[in-house]
Design a protein around this motif. Structure first.
Motif, PDB file in Angstrom:
ATOM      1  N   UNK A 147       0.853  -1.170   0.000  1.00  0.00           N
ATOM      2  CA  UNK A 147       0.000   0.000   0.000  1.00  0.00           C
ATOM      3  C   UNK A 147       0.895   1.228   0.000  1.00  0.00           C
ATOM      4  N   UNK A 148       0.494   2.246  -0.727  1.00  0.00           N
ATOM      5  CA  UNK A 148       1.259   3.483  -0.765  1.00  0.00           C
ATOM      6  C   UNK A 148       0.604   4.593   0.044  1.00  0.00           C
ATOM      7  N   UNK A 149      -0.612   4.396   0.460  1.00  0.00           N
ATOM      8  CA  UNK A 149      -1.276   5.408   1.261  1.00  0.00           C
ATOM      9  C   UNK A 149      -2.590   4.888   1.794  1.00  0.00           C
ATOM     10  N   UNK A 150      -3.167   5.670   2.684  1.00  0.00           N
ATOM     11  CA  UNK A 150      -4.434   5.269   3.279  1.00  0.00           C
ATOM     12  C   UNK A 150      -5.192   6.493   3.760  1.00  0.00           C
ATOM     13  N   UNK A 151      -6.475   6.298   3.961  1.00  0.00           N
ATOM     14  CA  UNK A 151      -7.331   7.276   4.631  1.00  0.00           C
ATOM     15  C   UNK A 151      -8.166   6.510   5.640  1.00  0.00           C
ATOM     16  N   UNK A 152      -8.225   7.053   6.846  1.00  0.00           N
ATOM     17  CA  UNK A 152      -9.139   6.546   7.867  1.00  0.00           C
ATOM     18  C   UNK A 152     -10.138   7.657   8.127  1.00  0.00           C
ATOM     19  N   UNK A 153     -11.405   7.339   8.104  1.00  0.00           N
ATOM     20  CA  UNK A 153     -12.436   8.334   8.398  1.00  0.00           C
ATOM     21  C   UNK A 153     -13.418   7.747   9.386  1.00  0.00           C
ATOM     22  N   UNK A 154     -13.569   8.421  10.508  1.00  0.00           N
ATOM     23  CA  UNK A 154     -14.573   8.051  11.492  1.00  0.00           C
ATOM     24  C   UNK A 154     -15.684   9.063  11.332  1.00  0.00           C
ATOM     25  N   UNK A 155     -16.881   8.569  11.053  1.00  0.00           N
ATOM     26  CA  UNK A 155     -17.923   9.477  10.589  1.00  0.00           C
ATOM     27  C   UNK A 155     -19.137   9.536  11.500  1.00  0.00           C
ATOM     28  N   UNK A 156     -19.779  10.661  11.443  1.00  0.00           N
ATOM     29  CA  UNK A 156     -21.129  10.937  11.913  1.00  0.00           C
ATOM     30  C   UNK A 156     -21.504  12.188  11.125  1.00  0.00           C
ATOM     31  N   UNK A 157     -21.900  13.286  11.754  1.00  0.00           N
ATOM     32  CA  UNK A 157     -22.085  14.529  10.991  1.00  0.00           C
ATOM     33  C   UNK A 157     -20.742  15.127  10.629  1.00  0.00           C
ATOM     34  N   UNK A 158     -19.778  14.942  11.499  1.00  0.00           N
ATOM     35  CA  UNK A 158     -18.400  15.354  11.243  1.00  0.00           C
ATOM     36  C   UNK A 158     -17.582  14.092  11.036  1.00  0.00           C
ATOM     37  N   UNK A 159     -16.536  14.180  10.248  1.00  0.00           N
ATOM     38  CA  UNK A 159     -15.659  13.025  10.032  1.00  0.00           C
ATOM     39  C   UNK A 159     -14.233  13.438  10.365  1.00  0.00           C
ATOM     40  N   UNK A 160     -13.639  12.719  11.289  1.00  0.00           N
ATOM     41  CA  UNK A 160     -12.222  12.928  11.576  1.00  0.00           C
ATOM     42  C   UNK A 160     -11.438  12.003  10.663  1.00  0.00           C
ATOM     43  N   UNK A 161     -10.545  12.577   9.884  1.00  0.00           N
ATOM     44  CA  UNK A 161      -9.813  11.773   8.914  1.00  0.00           C
ATOM     45  C   UNK A 161      -8.326  11.773   9.225  1.00  0.00           C
ATOM     46  N   UNK A 162      -7.683  10.687   8.854  1.00  0.00           N
ATOM     47  CA  UNK A 162      -6.227  10.564   8.859  1.00  0.00           C
ATOM     48  C   UNK A 162      -5.825  10.189   7.446  1.00  0.00           C
ATOM     49  N   UNK A 163      -4.815  10.852   6.931  1.00  0.00           N
ATOM     50  CA  UNK A 163      -4.327  10.580   5.583  1.00  0.00           C
ATOM     51  C   UNK A 163      -2.843  10.299   5.685  1.00  0.00           C
ATOM     52  N   UNK A 164      -2.415   9.219   5.059  1.00  0.00           N
ATOM     53  CA  UNK A 164      -0.994   8.904   5.034  1.00  0.00           C
ATOM     54  C   UNK A 164      -0.571   8.494   3.639  1.00  0.00           C
ATOM     55  N   UNK A 165       0.586   8.983   3.212  1.00  0.00           N
ATOM     56  CA  UNK A 165       1.125   8.639   1.901  1.00  0.00           C
ATOM     57  C   UNK A 165       2.588   8.261   2.075  1.00  0.00           C
ATOM     58  N   UNK A 166       2.966   7.122   1.513  1.00  0.00           N
ATOM     59  CA  UNK A 166       4.346   6.628   1.576  1.00  0.00           C
ATOM     60  C   UNK A 166       5.300   7.684   1.027  1.00  0.00           C
ATOM     61  N   UNK A 167       6.463   7.821   1.663  1.00  0.00           N
ATOM     62  CA  UNK A 167       7.402   8.883   1.280  1.00  0.00           C
ATOM     63  C   UNK A 167       7.816   8.803  -0.187  1.00  0.00           C
TER      64      UNK A 167
ATOM     65  N   UNK B 249       4.438  14.179  -3.241  1.00  0.00           N
ATOM     66  CA  UNK B 249       4.660  15.252  -4.218  1.00  0.00           C
ATOM     67  C   UNK B 249       4.249  14.850  -5.634  1.00  0.00           C
ATOM     68  N   UNK B 250       3.348  13.863  -5.746  1.00  0.00           N
ATOM     69  CA  UNK B 250       2.834  13.442  -7.057  1.00  0.00           C
ATOM     70  C   UNK B 250       1.327  13.614  -7.151  1.00  0.00           C
ATOM     71  N   UNK B 251       0.748  14.220  -6.136  1.00  0.00           N
ATOM     72  CA  UNK B 251      -0.693  14.452  -6.167  1.00  0.00           C
ATOM     73  C   UNK B 251      -1.525  13.339  -5.543  1.00  0.00           C
ATOM     74  N   UNK B 252      -0.887  12.321  -4.957  1.00  0.00           N
ATOM     75  CA  UNK B 252      -1.657  11.221  -4.358  1.00  0.00           C
ATOM     76  C   UNK B 252      -2.465  11.702  -3.154  1.00  0.00           C
ATOM     77  N   UNK B 253      -1.865  12.537  -2.305  1.00  0.00           N
ATOM     78  CA  UNK B 253      -2.591  13.062  -1.150  1.00  0.00           C
ATOM     79  C   UNK B 253      -3.792  13.897  -1.572  1.00  0.00           C
ATOM     80  N   UNK B 254      -3.610  14.733  -2.580  1.00  0.00           N
ATOM     81  CA  UNK B 254      -4.710  15.545  -3.095  1.00  0.00           C
ATOM     82  C   UNK B 254      -5.814  14.654  -3.660  1.00  0.00           C
ATOM     83  N   UNK B 255      -5.438  13.623  -4.408  1.00  0.00           N
ATOM     84  CA  UNK B 255      -6.434  12.691  -4.955  1.00  0.00           C
ATOM     85  C   UNK B 255      -7.211  12.011  -3.829  1.00  0.00           C
ATOM     86  N   UNK B 256      -6.513  11.633  -2.774  1.00  0.00           N
ATOM     87  CA  UNK B 256      -7.184  11.022  -1.619  1.00  0.00           C
ATOM     88  C   UNK B 256      -8.187  11.992  -1.001  1.00  0.00           C
ATOM     89  N   UNK B 257      -7.764  13.223  -0.777  1.00  0.00           N
ATOM     90  CA  UNK B 257      -8.661  14.202  -0.169  1.00  0.00           C
ATOM     91  C   UNK B 257      -9.878  14.478  -1.047  1.00  0.00           C
TER      92      UNK B 257
END
Length: 124
Positions: free
Chosen positions: A65-85, A89-97
């Motif tokens: 895996x090169x990245x992940x997103x964790x989202x805990x949801x209700x009306x608000x969602x707390x997210x964690x985003x991680x991208x392998x080093x 800088x290739x736009x993977x984080x932006x694509x995830x968001x």
């Protein structure tokens, strides 16, 4: 490729989460024991209040895996985003968001919340 995380992704998620570079950016900087990860993974996989995405940038490497997103949801969602080093800088984080924003709209989530490490200037 961004996809829903599968139950079978557990060992890949565990390996990525414990990489030194990923630990540096995490709120929890200590490695996670495998048994603790397995308990957590089994608990959250069937929970509809949790949404997990997996990212692979090289489809010839299915065992990574090169990245992940964790989202805990209700009306608000707390997210964690991680991208392998190696794929930053290739736009993977932006694509995830962007993907998470679309999922949030579909699920009628009103607000996304993420805590960003102060020295992570590209994410601010």
């Amino acid at each position: 490729m961004i996809r829903d995380a599968l139950e079978s992704d557990s060992p890949l998620w565990y390996a990525l989460r414990n990489e030194p570079d990923m630990l540096f950016w995490s709120q929890h900087r200590q490695p996670i024991a495998e048994a603790e990860h397995v308990r957590w993974w089994l608990r959250v996989q069937g929970n509809p209040a949790h949404h997990y995405l997996a990212v692979s940038t090289d489809l010839t490497l299915p065992a990574r895996l090169d990245g992940y997103v964790r989202a805990q949801t209700c009306r608000d969602a707390e997210i964690s985003v991680g991208v392998r080093s190696g794929v930053r800088q290739r736009g993977e984080g932006l694509a995830l968001l962007q993907h998470v924003e679309e999922v949030a709209r579909q699920r009628r989530i009103e607000r996304l919340v993420a805590y960003i490490h102060g020295s992570n200037l590209p994410s601010i």
